[in-house]
Design an enzyme around this catalytic site. Sequence first.
Site, PDB file in Angstrom:
ATOM      1  N   HIS A 493      44.575 -57.465  -2.512  1.00  9.99           N
ATOM      2  CA  HIS A 493      45.127 -56.245  -3.097  1.00  9.99           C
ATOM      3  C   HIS A 493      46.490 -55.928  -2.474  1.00  9.99           C
ATOM      4  O   HIS A 493      47.486 -55.728  -3.190  1.00  9.99           O
ATOM      5  CB  HIS A 493      44.148 -55.083  -2.867  1.00  9.99           C
ATOM      6  CG  HIS A 493      44.649 -53.756  -3.340  1.00  9.99           C
ATOM      7  ND1 HIS A 493      44.236 -53.185  -4.524  1.00  9.99           N
ATOM      8  CD2 HIS A 493      45.535 -52.868  -2.788  1.00  9.99           C
ATOM      9  CE1 HIS A 493      44.836 -52.024  -4.688  1.00  9.99           C
ATOM     10  NE2 HIS A 493      45.630 -51.799  -3.639  1.00  9.99           N
ATOM     11  N   GLU A 494      46.537 -55.882  -1.149  1.00 10.06           N
ATOM     12  CA  GLU A 494      47.789 -55.563  -0.478  1.00 10.06           C
ATOM     13  C   GLU A 494      48.835 -56.655  -0.692  1.00 10.06           C
ATOM     14  O   GLU A 494      50.036 -56.383  -0.759  1.00 10.06           O
ATOM     15  CB  GLU A 494      47.554 -55.336   1.019  1.00 10.06           C
ATOM     16  CG  GLU A 494      46.616 -54.178   1.335  1.00 10.06           C
ATOM     17  CD  GLU A 494      47.074 -52.845   0.764  1.00 10.06           C
ATOM     18  OE1 GLU A 494      48.276 -52.683   0.489  1.00 10.06           O
ATOM     19  OE2 GLU A 494      46.214 -51.960   0.575  1.00 10.06           O
ATOM     20  N   HIS A 497      50.841 -55.967  -3.732  1.00  7.27           N
ATOM     21  CA  HIS A 497      51.958 -55.061  -3.468  1.00  7.27           C
ATOM     22  C   HIS A 497      53.120 -55.813  -2.832  1.00  7.27           C
ATOM     23  O   HIS A 497      54.286 -55.617  -3.198  1.00  7.27           O
ATOM     24  CB  HIS A 497      51.512 -53.950  -2.513  1.00  7.27           C
ATOM     25  CG  HIS A 497      50.687 -52.873  -3.150  1.00  7.27           C
ATOM     26  ND1 HIS A 497      51.057 -52.243  -4.311  1.00  7.27           N
ATOM     27  CD2 HIS A 497      49.505 -52.298  -2.759  1.00  7.27           C
ATOM     28  CE1 HIS A 497      50.147 -51.321  -4.617  1.00  7.27           C
ATOM     29  NE2 HIS A 497      49.200 -51.347  -3.700  1.00  7.27           N
ATOM     30  N   GLU A 522      50.127 -49.448  -8.901  1.00  8.81           N
ATOM     31  CA  GLU A 522      48.953 -50.154  -8.391  1.00  8.81           C
ATOM     32  C   GLU A 522      48.502 -51.320  -9.277  1.00  8.81           C
ATOM     33  O   GLU A 522      47.510 -51.979  -8.976  1.00  8.81           O
ATOM     34  CB  GLU A 522      47.786 -49.177  -8.229  1.00  8.81           C
ATOM     35  CG  GLU A 522      47.994 -48.119  -7.155  1.00  8.81           C
ATOM     36  CD  GLU A 522      47.983 -48.677  -5.745  1.00  8.81           C
ATOM     37  OE1 GLU A 522      47.398 -49.761  -5.537  1.00  8.81           O
ATOM     38  OE2 GLU A 522      48.571 -48.042  -4.854  1.00  8.81           O
TER      39      GLU A 522
END
Length: 709
Positions: A493-494, A497, A522
């Site tokens: 997930h990170e 980003h 997101e």
Amino acid sequence: MAALVTQCRTKLGFKIKPFISLIQSFRTSAAAADTKETGLYGFDHLKTSEGFQRFVDDAIERSGELINYISTMPSSAEIIRAMDEISDTVCSVVDSAELCRHTHPDREFVEQANIASMRMDEYLHYLNTNHDLYNAVIKAEQEGSVLTKEAHRAAHYLRVDFEKGGIHLTGEKLERINELNMSIAQLCRRFNANIADDPGYVDIYPATRIPKRLHHLVMPIYRSAGASRTGLGVKEKGYRIATDPAALTYILQWASDSEVRKLAYIRGNSAPHENLNVLDELIAARHELAQIMGCKSYAEFAAHPNMASSPDVVMSFLLEMSEVIRPKADEEFRRLRNFKREMTGKKFEDLEPWDEVYYSAMMKSSNYNLDSSVIASYFPLAQCIEGLKLLVESLFGATFHRMPLAPGESWHPDVLKMSLHHPEEGDLGYLYLDLYSRKDKYPGCAHFAIKGGRQISKSEYQLPVVALVCNFSNSSDPFAARLSHGELETLFHEFGHALHSLLSRTEYQHFSGTRVALDLAETPSNLFEYFAWDYRVLKRFAKHYLTGEIIPEKLVESMKDAKRMFAATELQRQIFYALIDQKLFGEPDSPPRDTISIVADLKRRYTSYKQVEGTHWHTRFSHLLNYGAGYYSYLYAKCFAATIWKKLCEEDPLSLDTGTAIRTKFLQHGGAVEPVALLKDLVGVDSVRYYKGGVMPNLRAVCEEMELK
């Protein structure tokens, strides 16, 4: 300018005249990391903690030069470039201080970073109220025909952001807006400080009530247990356990004693009590600010620049999702309650809030024979990092290379530095990895910007620099660093980003990477979670830490089945959180109600679980600060990511063609292109819906994925 306030922790850059900039010092140290001593993150200013003072001074001095230049009203293109350099210069300090104060083990560095952060907050206030800058931006926007599309877009959003700070108001109204903005910043600091200072705790006697697997969380305590036969006092041993969110999750999952779970649940969800007043003050301040700005509520004020555009659109979306998910969530609740009754032998016992985590984990384990330690054995951290490299190479044709850290550049021996390199384009950006937990470090997982990408000249591009911070368990044994699958999902997930930042190629750092509309931000991170569940991806890197055996496909299928078991409940929980956020920052009730009763009412109406009297979980829901009235964005992102996965990735998740489309049609544009245009270009016009002047995601892909009607 409000533009600078909102874009820091994001950013703004360009050289108007020859200038040895803060950025050049970074590039030099990055290129010669193995030979030249530098400072923290490659900034020469930060060789010592006191360097933050000079870092601030130089940023203010350079910004002053740029303000003077802008006040002469140069060409519109030069105005926007100068504005971008102001933001880039200022945010170099703000973002470095933000990362430092959350991760640096040296308290002197942390203290100096805090001072720098507060000084920059004051300076940003000055910039946000500078009419020379505001008037110059208006001029640039009005002359948009002579600007590039991105420059005109920058001029427009700079003007809008200025006005969000009230600069167009006069007299008492502007003065009050400034006071409220300062107050809101202080309240947010107090809210977070209270969470850190008061995690709550429970004392459990006797010590035997706490299973061994929780002993890493406990502190031994003793109490008098009466007199022994010899007449001497007897001490009974117990354990004190902090109830911070991470520890509370462990307790609720692994403590078989229901009374222990209940005590921990109530205490953990009743701290910090001081934040009830802080939150009331924050709600009132934001509401007053919104009304001065001509809005009915802070939710309306916050929604306007996003795709949703209004609270009506957000609430319609949330209530639609709630209605769609409710039947399946209710069924999951009944199944879990029945499972508890079977396990306890009590036919009419209810399912309590402190039972959910414990019995859902037990039910998953019994249905699918899953052992978390067995699963983790296939995810040694080193192999998981190889998995990230694999994704980048397969999707984008790029590679991550380990880079030496220059003396003074790192903040801890665990930190790694990597360059993202493309064989034709060269280095695309730099990534710091700080993955292990340690005392006083930021407790969660996050992506921190250090530098945004921007075009410095026709031949030179400032490469983005980011840090990926996690809190995985550390060990002196390199073979012992293994992730749970949930931790792997968080890492991916990170990483989504980070890639959004590293792969963006915007002309202005104002739009670099994750500096997009809040309800789009997101989406890449949610998309990359899918890769952590796909066997075609996992089999390429998930290997047993001792035998090298590839993770069995049957095990992955069981993990996916277990995930689906309570997927509706989890989605319902996220809807509930978003409803809390909208309600607290929406139009106030008449007569007014306290936040505890508002949250309790929403829980009864929109979930299957009861509210426990006296608890106030929302007082440590820090998303109310940085996502105020914007938490719905996670659900928007879930829908957009599901659509992208289904249309582009599901057939071949490691396709270079797929990765190229994601990069060129989405990631590289950052915030320089309208979100709806990005989505339509990437996955088609039916990815969005229009309602009351705003935009909502199409729910079809999520519904199909979760087998909902």
